[in-house]
Design an enzyme around this catalytic site. Sequence first.
Site, PDB file in Angstrom:
ATOM      1  CB  ALA A 293      -0.919   0.003   1.215  1.00  9.54           C
ATOM      2  CB  ILE A 295       5.532   0.702  -2.873  1.00 12.02           C
ATOM      3  CG1 ILE A 295       6.500   0.189  -1.801  1.00 12.02           C
ATOM      4  CG2 ILE A 295       6.272   0.961  -4.175  1.00 12.02           C
ATOM      5  CD1 ILE A 295       7.056  -1.172  -2.102  1.00 12.02           C
ATOM      6  CD  GLU A 297       1.699   0.133  -6.990  1.00  9.26           C
ATOM      7  OE1 GLU A 297       0.490  -0.089  -7.142  1.00  9.26           O
ATOM      8  OE2 GLU A 297       2.186   0.451  -5.894  1.00  9.26           O
ATOM      9  CG  ASP A 339       8.093  32.677 -37.551  1.00  5.83           C
ATOM     10  OD1 ASP A 339       7.152  32.521 -36.751  1.00  5.83           O
ATOM     11  OD2 ASP A 339       8.299  31.912 -38.506  1.00  5.83           O
ATOM     12  CD  GLU A 691      -3.514   2.635   2.724  1.00  5.26           C
ATOM     13  OE1 GLU A 691      -2.575   1.854   2.433  1.00  5.26           O
ATOM     14  OE2 GLU A 691      -4.406   2.959   1.930  1.00  5.26           O
ATOM     15  CG  ASN A 716      -2.275  -0.618  -3.405  1.00  8.08           C
ATOM     16  OD1 ASN A 716      -1.907   0.538  -3.347  1.00  8.08           O
ATOM     17  ND2 ASN A 716      -1.652  -1.531  -4.119  1.00  8.08           N
ATOM     18  CB  THR A 719      -8.991   4.651  -1.950  1.00 10.20           C
ATOM     19  OG1 THR A 719      -7.948   3.943  -1.290  1.00 10.20           O
ATOM     20  CG2 THR A 719     -10.322   4.251  -1.369  1.00 10.20           C
TER      21      THR A 719
END
Length: 884
Positions: A293, A295, A297, A339, A691, A716, A719
């Site tokens: 939860a 990490i 990733e 330009d 958490e 994980n 949410t």
Amino acid sequence: MATKDLMDQVGQTTATAHSLPLKDVLRMLRVDPEQGLAEHEATERRIRFGSNAIAARKRVSALIILLHQLRSPVVYLLAVAAALAFWFGELEEGVAIVAVLVLNTLIGFITEIRAARSIEALRALGRTSARVRRDGHTRVLPAEDLVPGDVLLVEAGDAISADLRIVEASRLAADESTLTGESMPVDKSPRPAAEDARIAERTSMLFKGTALTRGSGLGIVVATGSQTELGRISHLVEQAEPESSPVERRLARLSGQLVWAVGLLTVVIAAVGVAKGEDAFLVVESSIALAVAAIPEGLPIVATLALARGMWRMARQNALLERLSAVETLGATTVILTDKTGTLTENRMAVRRLWVESGEVDEAGAEELAGDALLQRLLHTMVLCNEASLGHGEAAHSGDPMEVALLQAGRAAGLKRRELLRSSPIAAKHAFDNESKMMATVHQHGGAYFYAVKGAPEHVLAACTGILTEGGETLLDEATRRLWSARIAELGQQGLRVLACATKLETSADVQPYRELIFVGLVGLEAPPRADVPHAIHDCHHAGIRVVMVTGDHAVTARSIGRALGLDADNVAEGRHIEQLIDRHPQELKRIGIFARVSPAEKLAIVRAYQASGEIVAMTGDGVNDAPALKQADIGVAMGLRGTDVARQAAAMILLDDAFPTIVKAVREGRAIFGNIRRFAAYLLSCNLSEILVVGIAIAAALPLPILPLQILYLNLVTDVFPAFALAMGEGERDILTRPPRDPKEPILGRRQWTTIVLQSVALAAGAFASLGLALSAGWTSEAVVTTTFLTIAFAQLWHVFDMHSSRSGVVVNEVTRNPWIWAAVGLCSALLAVPPYWPLGAEVLHVTPPTGAMWTIILSCSLAPTLLIQVSRAIIAFAKRDR
């Protein structure tokens, strides 16, 4: 000729085209360079020889993307947790963890493959094109459609799309460093080369993958696709390394750092739990689930999704980005060097003034043209000295907009270039170059040669020794020169682009074209300012971005246009003064609003000067000589309609409509994307940290675990994933263009963001412990207590998505609440959290029980409390700042 015979003939031509006489090449390829291939013949050859493509990027395979998901630290941790569950005989737990593993991998796979396919589809929009002569007409076709025998018109700035045998060449030179490694441009001509000539010595050829640096010409395609020289030696280009933007790399590095930190914390928590006599399997599994939860990733994946979606939104607004990193850079841009023609003005021109010795006429005086011999001579010259072509309708015209306007003015007076060329065929061409500032065409005229010249008025006037008057050719004295110089300035002050035309008759087609010319007259052209540019420039000023015009036009013309557009036209610097300005008065850069009469080398110097002063520079350009400046700029912006291939290849962004307001839209999008990335990164990290606090404090304080391992994994999936994706879809704050650009060195999460993340995670954890305390004091069963705390944490994290709006936005109406994806994510996640307790299988797997009314009261009040606390705190801080 049979198919096999034609293919053999083409194969023989490909190998020997550089050394064969031109007439033999044309005979073998069965093509007339004046007419080109017939359309039906080109179609048949396309079927026979295939597409003219060798280096298309390979699609990233689904298997590679799937394996990328399986190399995640989260997958390793889940696999360990599943193995432990089976080892301890917890079959139900093990199966559930495997299911979570599959779902986690599937979500990452779907997200990444959608982002990859989006980027591949965007790249397809940027394919190159070529000017091809077919059925006697010039048209622009995709480079992939070229076939052997096609007749190509090429000019400086073009990237060569196939191997060509040169038919005509005017001061033609090519950069062949991609094939030969030689950095110096190679001069080209139609003369055959030696049969044993090496590639670098084949001066009669142009090769696929090289670029024209000077001149113009005509070539016959002798090889396409894998049969080209580039195709024979280039196999590595068939696949490209996947790129990542700086923001993705920073997020990946952040995730890696968190992996180590969380791993250490997990070991400590597990050791404390075991030391306090907790169930070993539960403690180890909880620690692993907690690590999963904690990490984030999903950060790099969601970042890729946000960048890819931003690229699509920009593409829909005509801004094509080739690199993900360009999205990030756009948001930090502080200066736009632009330009004029086609970007600030419309990508079309019209002749407004014609001025000869007998007088001046405007566009309304076209009826006067037929009766004035000098005006006829001026029109005759500007129609002959031209490389554009007119079609039926504005969209069918081909060539430089200025030259198209000259042809249109000639046609209005009854002069058609094709008819003029029948009586005065071209004997030689001298392409425009930045040194002479002129171009010339040489035409056979009876027993003599007629030279038609046009170019920058000062340069043409300087090359003239005589002037055409009603009485014939007379000497151009100094008084007359001064008079015409004043007329040039007068036209420039009216905001017109001024060209001068001159002629001469010679006995040979090989004399120097720009000496002893006879001055004919002036042409004043106008490119109307784009109606939407002044508002876009106003938006840039409000956004803290300076807009500076960099043009080759006369200073007077540039100032007139600049004032009409809302630029700072009081301070104009000319190119010849730039070096002195940069060396002696670099601080003056911040005052200058227009650079006029600027050469390509001076453009590069301007970009470097602004960068040296700490600016983040966006630079627009369209020509081959703009490529160094485009590459040097922090974000090079090439023109998609009138830009050269070389300019487009050097740039990070291509304007498909050549419109300046598109740059402003892209800058806004870049800022919004960076804000979205910061927003979902803060959201994920604050939820994950909450958490860690809940489980860590509970284990350390010997409290019952408020949330079980499988429940953490379920959170994980629910949410973390959907609200983060929804935040990545946001369109940003409405006032995002009223703020100054961010510092490009500013990290995604600085000290202020980290402080906010920690405080918000503490608030979320406090809500969970309040729920735990109330549930324990009510004397409920352990399953009811865990259900209450689990749903409290889950809904608290879900409501927390509404805390992700900017501190400058309103509490109720803001960039988060206006995002429909947020409401969809909240609705979906609410259902995924509320349904399992009432579904027997879901309740059994997650170890929850159907909540009662009292439980729901605690769940909703304790989950809403952190969000209310955060919003009230924000309001107090904002009020205190305003009160200072």
